[in-house]
Design a protein around this motif. Sequence first.
Motif, PDB file in Angstrom:
ATOM      1  N   VAL A 172      45.021  28.164  -6.913  1.00 31.54           N
ATOM      2  CA  VAL A 172      44.381  29.107  -7.842  1.00 31.54           C
ATOM      3  C   VAL A 172      43.265  29.866  -7.139  1.00 31.54           C
ATOM      4  CG1 VAL A 172      42.947  29.251  -9.916  1.00 31.54           C
ATOM      5  CG2 VAL A 172      45.009  27.864  -9.932  1.00 31.54           C
ATOM      6  N   GLY A 173      42.480  29.159  -6.358  1.00 30.63           N
ATOM      7  CA  GLY A 173      41.383  29.812  -5.629  1.00 30.63           C
ATOM      8  C   GLY A 173      41.885  30.880  -4.671  1.00 30.63           C
TER       9      GLY A 173
ATOM     10  N   SER B 138      44.759  32.360  -4.807  1.00 26.90           N
ATOM     11  CA  SER B 138      45.408  33.405  -5.582  1.00 26.90           C
ATOM     12  C   SER B 138      44.396  34.417  -6.102  1.00 26.90           C
ATOM     13  CB  SER B 138      46.176  32.776  -6.748  1.00 26.90           C
ATOM     14  OG  SER B 138      46.715  33.761  -7.578  1.00 26.90           O
ATOM     15  N   VAL B 139      43.292  33.926  -6.611  1.00 31.74           N
ATOM     16  CA  VAL B 139      42.273  34.818  -7.170  1.00 31.74           C
ATOM     17  C   VAL B 139      41.542  35.580  -6.074  1.00 31.74           C
ATOM     18  CG1 VAL B 139      40.078  34.842  -8.427  1.00 31.74           C
ATOM     19  CG2 VAL B 139      41.996  33.506  -9.295  1.00 31.74           C
ATOM     20  N   LEU B 140      41.201  34.873  -4.988  1.00 30.53           N
ATOM     21  CA  LEU B 140      40.375  35.501  -3.950  1.00 30.53           C
ATOM     22  C   LEU B 140      41.140  36.428  -3.011  1.00 30.53           C
ATOM     23  CD1 LEU B 140      38.098  32.495  -2.970  1.00 30.53           C
ATOM     24  CD2 LEU B 140      37.493  34.476  -4.357  1.00 30.53           C
TER      25      LEU B 140
ATOM     26  N   LYS C 283      45.471  38.783  -5.126  1.00 26.98           N
ATOM     27  CA  LYS C 283      45.510  39.602  -6.344  1.00 26.98           C
ATOM     28  C   LYS C 283      46.208  38.900  -7.510  1.00 26.98           C
ATOM     29  CE  LYS C 283      45.437  43.862  -3.698  1.00 26.98           C
ATOM     30  NZ  LYS C 283      46.127  45.116  -3.406  1.00 26.98           N
ATOM     31  N   ARG C 284      45.890  37.642  -7.689  1.00 24.18           N
ATOM     32  CA  ARG C 284      46.363  36.813  -8.799  1.00 24.18           C
ATOM     33  C   ARG C 284      47.882  36.687  -8.875  1.00 24.18           C
ATOM     34  NH1 ARG C 284      41.854  38.318 -13.312  1.00 24.18           N
ATOM     35  NH2 ARG C 284      40.141  37.613 -12.030  1.00 24.18           N
ATOM     36  N   ARG C 285      48.492  36.545  -7.739  1.00 22.61           N
ATOM     37  CA  ARG C 285      49.927  36.273  -7.718  1.00 22.61           C
ATOM     38  C   ARG C 285      50.155  34.773  -7.863  1.00 22.61           C
ATOM     39  NH1 ARG C 285      53.027  40.811  -5.077  1.00 22.61           N
ATOM     40  NH2 ARG C 285      51.433  42.390  -4.853  1.00 22.61           N
TER      41      ARG C 285
ATOM     42  N   VAL D  67      49.687  29.323  -5.926  1.00 24.17           N
ATOM     43  CA  VAL D  67      49.540  28.171  -6.814  1.00 24.17           C
ATOM     44  C   VAL D  67      50.716  27.223  -6.615  1.00 24.17           C
ATOM     45  CG1 VAL D  67      49.366  27.426  -9.202  1.00 24.17           C
ATOM     46  CG2 VAL D  67      48.242  29.541  -8.485  1.00 24.17           C
TER      47      VAL D  67
END
Length: 84
Positions: free
Chosen positions: A39-40, A42-44, A47-49, A53
């Motif tokens: 998650v970290g 993915s967010v950083l 671009k939230r793919r 994860v």
Amino acid sequence: MSSVATIKKTPSEQLLNDKWDVVISNAVVKTALGFGFGVGFSVLFFKRRAFPVWLGIGFGAGRGWSEGDAIFRGGDAGVRIVKS
């Protein structure tokens, strides 16, 4: 008198139960850490793919599986040792 019968476990059964406790808790913790790192990342960075994860969950579950295998095989693979 109590109607509840106490069940006395054999030492080998107790050792097996202790090993399973360690293996399951270890796998849950490793998978959760992999999820958190995924998650970290993915967010950083991505671009939230979703793929970081799933990759993190896979790495965590795989590490938990391999350490569990080492615990049951009895080898010293740098993992926790279950004391009887």
